[in-house]
Each structure stands twice: as C-alpha cells, then as structure tokens.
Design a protein around this motif. Structure first.
Motif, PDB file in Angstrom:
ATOM      1  N   LEU A  79      44.730  39.182  50.547  1.00  0.00           N
ATOM      2  CA  LEU A  79      43.798  40.304  50.454  1.00  0.00           C
ATOM      3  C   LEU A  79      42.713  40.199  51.513  1.00  0.00           C
ATOM      4  N   GLU A  80      42.444  41.329  52.165  1.00  0.00           N
ATOM      5  CA  GLU A  80      41.327  41.444  53.092  1.00  0.00           C
ATOM      6  C   GLU A  80      40.560  42.708  52.731  1.00  0.00           C
ATOM      7  N   LEU A  81      39.276  42.561  52.441  1.00  0.00           N
ATOM      8  CA  LEU A  81      38.488  43.684  51.942  1.00  0.00           C
ATOM      9  C   LEU A  81      37.382  44.114  52.905  1.00  0.00           C
ATOM     10  N   GLY A  82      37.391  43.591  54.091  1.00  0.00           N
ATOM     11  CA  GLY A  82      36.375  44.003  55.054  1.00  0.00           C
ATOM     12  C   GLY A  82      35.036  43.346  54.851  1.00  0.00           C
ATOM     13  N   GLY A  83      35.010  42.288  54.081  1.00  0.00           N
ATOM     14  CA  GLY A  83      33.780  41.538  53.816  1.00  0.00           C
ATOM     15  C   GLY A  83      34.155  40.210  53.189  1.00  0.00           C
ATOM     16  N   PRO A  84      33.197  39.304  53.014  1.00  0.00           N
ATOM     17  CA  PRO A  84      33.508  37.958  52.509  1.00  0.00           C
ATOM     18  C   PRO A  84      33.879  37.937  51.028  1.00  0.00           C
ATOM     19  N   ILE A  85      35.063  37.424  50.735  1.00  0.00           N
ATOM     20  CA  ILE A  85      35.504  37.126  49.368  1.00  0.00           C
ATOM     21  C   ILE A  85      35.052  35.703  49.047  1.00  0.00           C
ATOM     22  N   SER A  86      34.691  35.441  47.797  1.00  0.00           N
ATOM     23  CA  SER A  86      34.222  34.105  47.431  1.00  0.00           C
ATOM     24  C   SER A  86      34.708  33.709  46.044  1.00  0.00           C
ATOM     25  N   ASN A  87      34.653  32.396  45.769  1.00  0.00           N
ATOM     26  CA  ASN A  87      34.918  31.801  44.461  1.00  0.00           C
ATOM     27  C   ASN A  87      36.267  32.221  43.864  1.00  0.00           C
ATOM     28  N   PRO A  88      37.394  32.102  44.592  1.00  0.00           N
ATOM     29  CA  PRO A  88      38.692  32.447  43.995  1.00  0.00           C
ATOM     30  C   PRO A  88      39.154  31.369  43.023  1.00  0.00           C
ATOM     31  N   GLU A  89      39.724  31.797  41.886  1.00  0.00           N
ATOM     32  CA  GLU A  89      40.208  30.858  40.875  1.00  0.00           C
ATOM     33  C   GLU A  89      41.448  31.418  40.194  1.00  0.00           C
ATOM     34  N   PHE A  90      42.400  30.530  39.875  1.00  0.00           N
ATOM     35  CA  PHE A  90      43.527  30.928  39.043  1.00  0.00           C
ATOM     36  C   PHE A  90      43.027  31.175  37.624  1.00  0.00           C
ATOM     37  N   MET A  91      43.503  32.232  37.025  1.00  0.00           N
ATOM     38  CA  MET A  91      43.190  32.481  35.630  1.00  0.00           C
ATOM     39  C   MET A  91      44.149  31.688  34.753  1.00  0.00           C
ATOM     40  N   ALA A  92      43.956  31.724  33.437  1.00  0.00           N
ATOM     41  CA  ALA A  92      44.713  30.859  32.536  1.00  0.00           C
ATOM     42  C   ALA A  92      46.216  31.073  32.653  1.00  0.00           C
ATOM     43  N   ASP A  93      46.658  32.317  32.857  1.00  0.00           N
ATOM     44  CA  ASP A  93      48.100  32.577  32.950  1.00  0.00           C
ATOM     45  C   ASP A  93      48.664  32.282  34.333  1.00  0.00           C
TER      46      ASP A  93
END
Length: 785
Positions: free
Chosen positions: A123-137
C-alpha cells in the motif's frame, strides 16, 4: 657543599626526565580516527546469514555499512547502496510463526515472505504510514495514517478506515467556508459554464453513491488544540487507542551563536527551565462497536492525592491534597485483544501504576504501584512517556515488567486475574533489556550478576528458572541475537581494549570468534593501562567503587587527580571501554607523569541499584561530593598522597561537582577544572532536575543547597572554568552568572576559557586540545613543587 648541590641537581634532573610520556595532549585529543576503526550499530540480515555494522577502515569522512557472512567470517565487505536498500528495516511486526513481516519503508507498507525471500509492496497512500501490526487472525494488518487508524485485508486488498479523528473543533471546520467574494465567483462559474456545472453535479452524485453503498463513516472526533498520536488497533479489531498531547506553553531560552555562517548573531532554540509548564499525554479509547470515544480515567488510582514527604520541611505552607497530574503510556493489548494494561506515572515521578484497563469504560484497576519518595527510574522502568519493559505472555492473563521493588531492577510476572506477582530474577544486581524468544518460551536478558562492572547475556525459561550464561568474555558484551536465534553477534570491549565484533553460537560452551581488529598500529604501540577496580569506605559506611590509576614508584610525585564523570546517572568504574575514552587516555598521560588518578562512581551513579541511584535526592553536592572527599582520604591513607597536592576535574555533572568541591571543600582540593558545568540547578531542564530536586517553587531548600553559585565565596584554591558558547544543554549563561558572582566577591584565583563553536559535547580536536592543555597546565603549576 658543591658536591651536595650537584647531587641534588642530578636527582632533580633524573626525576624530571622520568616524568615523561609517549602520550601528549595533542595526540590524545586529535580526531579519534587515529585510534582505528571500531564497529557500531550491529544488526543481522533477515535470514541470519550476514552481520551488518557501521565501520570505517578506509578513513572516510563518516562510517559506512559493512557486512560479514557467517560462512566466510574472515572477509569484511563494504555494502553497496543497492544491497543496503534491500535490507529489511528493524521496525515492523512478525506473524506468530515468524514467516512473514510487515513494515514501512519510505512511508510505504510492505510485506516480506521469509520462506520465498520475497518482498511485496502492499500500500502507498501518498504520505507516511506508521505502526503496522498483524491482527489476531493474521489476515489483516492495522496501521496509522494521517492521524487515523486503518485496516488492510491481505486476502481481499480492501482498506477500511476505522476512525475519523480531526484536530480543531467542529465549529472551526464549519466556519472554513468560502468568503462572500469567492462564493460569488464560484456561483457565476456554475451559471455560465455548463461543463463545469455538469462535472460538479457528477462529483456530488458519486459521493452520494459511495455514502449509500459503503460502510457507515465513523463519527468525527475533534481533538481541539490537542494533537493525536500513537494510534493502535486492538488485535481483535474492536478498539482503537490513541493519545492526546497537550503541548506546554513554556517559555524557552535561546542560545546566541556568535560564529554563525551568515556572519550574524543567530539565536539557537534551546529548552525551558525546570519548573516550567510541561506537556501532557492522555490516553483515549475508541470503541468501534459502539462508535464512541472515552478518556481513560486516572483519578481513582490508589494514592493519587498523596503528598511527598519533603512537604514536612515547609510547615508554614499549606499543602492541598489534590489529584496529581499524570502521564499515561500504552495501552498494551493482550495477544487476543480482550485485555489491556496501561502505565500511569505521576507528574512528580514519585508513583508508577501498572493498571488493568477496562476497555468498555476506560476505568483502571491498579495491579502494581511503585512508589519512591525520591523518583521512579532504573533499568527497564522507563521514564515520563516511556513504558520500559512491559508486555503480555501468550496465556493472555500474565504480564511482565521490571521493578526496583527490592532495591535493584528485576524482571517480574503478574497474573492480572489473581494479582499474584512472581520475581523471575533476584539478587544484588540489575537486569537490562530482557526480551522474549520468537516462540515466546524463553527469556534473553543482560545482567550485572557476575560483577557490577561486567555485562553478560543469558537465557532463562519464560516462567523463571536457572539462567544460562551465554557470553564468556570479561568486560561488556552487547549481544545482537540472530533472527533464528542460533547465533550471537557480540560487540565486546574491555577496560583498555576498544570495541570489537565477535561471533558465536547461542550456547554457553562455544568460544567467541573475533571478527574485527580495528586498532591502529599507533594506538597499539602504547601500553594502555588496565585500571584497578577498588572500593573505599565512605563516611556513612557505604563502600564506594572506583577506578584507580597508579604511577610507578620511580615517577610518583605524591599528587592526585580526582575525575568526576558526567551525567550523574552513569557508570564509569567498570571493566569495559569507557565512553570517556579521551579522559581515559588523559589519565594514562597523568599517570605517566607521576599523578595518581581516581575515577569514582559516586552516589547517583548507575549500576548499583536504587539506593545508590537516589543517594543525591534533594541534595546534589551532598553524598556525591563527600564520596570525592572520602576518595581523597583513601588515597592519602592507602597510597601516600600528599594532602596538599590534590586536584579535581570533570565535565557537565562532573563540572558541577568540581565547583562544589572547590567552594565547599577548600581544605581537600587545591585546584580544579570545571567543564561545561551547571552552576545553578534552577536554570537546568525539567525532566532531569525535577526528579532529583523537585521544583524550585515547591522545594527551594533543595535548590539552594545544591547550586554552586550560592557557595562561590568559599573559593580558595585555583579554578579553571571552561564552557562552549553554543551549549544548548547547560547554557553558557550558567558560567556567565557565576563569573559575575566571582567578580563581585573579588576572587582572583580563577580563569575562564570559552569555546565559541562548541556545544555541550565538544566536536573539534582543537577545542579538546586547548581545554586539556589548560587542565594539565593547571595541575602541573599548582600541584607539583
């Protein structure tokens, strides 16, 4: 008589000749590159095949990235930019099996597949993405973007926006309408141009359609003047937590730079002073199921209104029992997302509550309250906005954290249901940087169990048990564990040996293999001393640790120099290469010249537990100074030092102690060099000073007895003051005010050296050289007959 004079001249000539050294101030204080190149910032490649580190064997203007393959450990290879660009970032989140990693690079969301060794852009959204985490599933990834929380579905590629958080107020947003003039122009355009009118109508139609066919948009939460930060989604996707930062409106000081490139005097932004208004962090819970937001409630925590003990020193002042200001850190969600804990710290830093957070209401239940009438700190315990060591085990019922409950920082488990707390480590040593293995069945941790001046790496079962010592090199072992946990990259040093890189398998029996050898020939040509670690008894019975440098009897001149390390909370009487390497080399020079040097881990120093750490509470220049005096008494009694030949020096906190020594212990210290020193603690920063001395308006007694400027009339010996003029930490203003005080007191046995281009930590070899030539000259002229 003539023969006697000749004999005396001969003895004097030989004594002077003996007091020489292969070292010089100019040699010691030149660019540190003369010593060689030493590895730093150690990391592993994603597949545990390569060790990466910063290095500079080519003597370039700055270090570059190098690697060593574990299959060819004798070859050190410089990493090209293409390879460097492909190295996985350290930050990110692994799935439970450790087969995939989600991370951000250059603001773009990526997923790496370890089995296929393949990186994919998500994913690229044209700005900084931060704090990515896998969810429980593990089929969804949560992240933050533009101050809002999102979920990306790996199966469908769909993106869901979970929150609609905006700064400002609803009224401000509604008021952001076109001016009357601009609205007239827009209406005229719509009337005159059919195509423009049609496109506007089509746009509205598309927006209306999306609203009818899309999931309901979360309600808008306005933060006002507070700034949202640290957004995270619970693993089950039912909650979003974030914090609101209320920025302080404190008055900051400016530091004038007289040597700016522009040719003008430019003010450098610095900091506010202790006691000024502080920023505040609050935690907010967004209940996605109920589409509602509520603040975490901290006003019912046990002891939230407790007054500190020092108020008894001010019986004439009325103290109100009020709910204290706090800062929150977290929450930390359990693996299943059903539970969460929050760390709350009081603004005066005398309490730290680890609390169970009711996600349905925002209320807190205290699980562990750590109270210290001095201040809460220590390894793994964090500070104002930092949580330190904290987290959950896989059972979703047990948390882990560090505490100084026994007087030393140790690792604990606590069951949030039963409240039962278990100490995993115990003893008169400290635990550093514990972390769980990838399968979460084992602890890896560093401790000082062998000796306060050594650091070794261990592993231990997750629920406690025997610790297995994995390193065996004497000194400090900074271990970077490989991703597969089979190998250790070790940055090791000893007292007289700078840092080098070692490699060994993760077991106690293996011998570490040295991978780098960066010391220059010039550096190795000198026989650097291994200072003796000693202890002497203080006046209150405490045994004070120190490093001792002793000259040979042939050159011993009966004079001594006491070195006072900076930072206060720092350890220097240890068995590894000191961060004060220039001072270490200077002490070798002094010892060559006949001086005895003592480097003391005085009260307030790190590495010796809570009581040592807080020994300076409400009186800096108390036990930390008397430890220096007792060190001199030890040298006189045990090493034949002349009581009339003792000097002292140090920088920052060491400069402060030097001033206190010359002002308050004139009978002990004949000379001193105070470098970049605090002279009045009421002018230092809040985060450090308020812990130790409280706030000036609340505890003026502590500040007056701790600040050298109040004792300047006691100066009798010889004082050198040295300070950088663009010091944004301890401001040049500190010594300017002290200089004026000394002038008014008509003191004439002091001098000041100023360094126009230097900040708190000097950068230029010419500045280091000038400063230490002055220090050496001071001691040679005032301590030697």
């Amino acid at each position: 008589m003539k023969n006697v004079l000749c004999l005396l001249a001969f003895i004097s000539l030989n004594f002077c000749f003996a007091q020489t050294s292969d070292l010089s101030v100019e040699k010691i204080m030149q660019d540190p590159a003369w010593m060689g190149t030493f590895p730093s910032n150690i990391s592993w490649g994603a597949h545990s095949e390569n060790i990466y580190f910063e290095y500079n064997p080519e003597k370039n203007p700055s270090d570059s990235l190098y690697r060593i393959s574990i299959n060819n450990p004798k070859q050190v290879v410089k990493v090209g930019w293409l390879e460097e660009d492909q190295i996985l970032p350290r930050q990110g989140d692994l799935n439970k099996k450790g087969t995939k990693k989600v991370y951000v690079r250059d603001g773009i969301l990526y997923l790496y597949d370890f089995r296929n060794r393949k990186e994919g852009q998500l994913l690229e959204l044209g700005g900084p993405i931060s704090n990515p985490e896998f969810m429980a599933d593990e089929q969804k990834i949560s992240f933050a973007f533009d101050n809002n929380a999102f979920i990306y579905n790996l199966d469908t590629g769909m993106l869901d926006k979970l929150t609609n958080i905006r700064t400002g107020t609803e009224k401000e947003e509604k008021d952001e309408k076109l001016s009357e003039q601009d609205q007239w122009l827009q209406d005229e355009n719509l009337d005159l141009l059919a195509e423009v009118r049609k496109r506007n109508e089509d746009k509205k139609a598309r927006e209306d359609y999306r609203k009818r066919t899309s999931a309901p948009t979360p309600f808008t939460f306005y933060t006002g003047k507070k700034r949202p930060m640290n957004l995270q989604v619970s693993p089950d996707g039912n909650y979003v937590s974030f914090q609101l930062l209320t920025s302080a409106e404190a008055k900051d000081t400016d530091v004038p730079n007289y040597t700016d490139l522009s040719g003008y005097t430019v003010d450098l932004p610095a900091r506010s002073k202790v006691g000024s208004e502080q920023s505040k962090l609050e935690t907010v819970i967004y209940n996605l199921q109920k589409d509602t937001v509520y603040m975490v409630q901290t006003d019912k925590l046990p002891g939230i209104k407790d007054l500190p003990d020092y108020v008894s020193d001010y019986p004439d002042r009325k103290w109100e029992e009020e709910i204290r200001e706090v800062n929150t850190n977290g929450p930390y969600f359990s693996e299943d997302g059903k539970k969460a804990i929050l760390i709350v710290r009081s603004g005066d830093n005398k309490d730290r509550w680890i609390s169970l957070l009711d996600l349905q209401t925002g209320s807190l239940k205290s699980l562990d309250r750590q109270r210290d009438e001095a201040w809460i700190a220590g390894p793994g315990i964090g500070y104002s906005w930092s949580g330190g060591t904290i987290g959950w085990l896989d059972d979703n019922e047990t948390i882990y954290f560090q505490s100084e409950e026994t007087g030393y920082s140790h690792l604990y488990l606590l069951n949030v249901k039963s409240g039962r707390k278990t100490a995993l480590t115990q003893g008169e040593y400290e635990v550093f940087d514990p972390f769980l293995s990838r399968d979460r069945k084992t602890w890896y941790l560093t401790t000082s169990e062998v000796h306060p001046g050594e650091r070794h790496f261990y592993r231990m079962p997750v629920r406690g048990g025997k610790m297995e010592k994995l390193t065996n090199l004497k000194g400090n072992n900074e271990v970077e564990l490989s991703p597969n946990e089979k190998y250790m990259a070790i940055r090791h040093s000893y007292s007289n040996q700078p840092w080098e890189l070692y490699f060994k398998k993760t077991s106690s029996g293996e011998k570490a293999q040295q991978l780098t050898s960066g010391r220059s020939t010039e550096f190795q040509n000198y026989d650097w001393r291994d200072p003796e670690l000693v202890k002497f008894e203080a006046q209150d019975g405490a045994m004070v640790p120190a490093r001792l440098y002793q000259p040979s009897e042939e050159v011993k001149n009966g004079a001594a120099v006491i070195f006072v390390h900076g930072a206060g909370y720092l350890q220097n009487a240890h068995k590894w290469w000191s961060s004060y390497f220039r001072e270490y080399m200077f002490h070798n020079l002094l010892t060559d010249l006949g001086y005895t040097v003592l480097d003391i881990d005085y009260r307030g120093s790190a590495g010796y537990g809570r009581d040592w750490r807080t020994g300076i509470y409400r009186h800096m220049g108390g036990k930390d100074l008397s430890d220096q005096v007792d060190g001199v008494k030890y040298l006189i009694a045990e090493h034949g030092i002349d009581p009339e030949k003792v000097g002292i020096y140090g920088g920052s906190y060491g400069g402060f102690i030097t001033l206190m020594a010359l002002f308050n212990e004139a009978d002990t210290f004949k000379s001193g060099a105070a470098l970049r020193s605090v002279t009045d603690w009421a002018h230092y920063n809040h985060g450090y000073t308020s812990n130790i001395l409280n706030e000036p308006v609340n505890d003026p007694i502590a500040y007056k007895r701790s600040s050298p400027i109040y004792f300047a009339e006691g100066l009798e010996g010889n004082l050198l003051i040295a300070h950088g003029m663009i010091d944004v930490n301890v401001h040049f203003q500190d010594v300017v005010r002290l200089a004026q005080r000394l002038i008014e007191l008509e003191k004439d046995n002091w001098e000041m050296a100023v360094y126009p281009v230097e900040d708190h930590g000097f950068m230029e070899p010419s500045s280091w050289t000038d400063e230490y030539k002055r220090i050496l000259k001071l001691f040679n002229e005032t301590l030697i007959d």
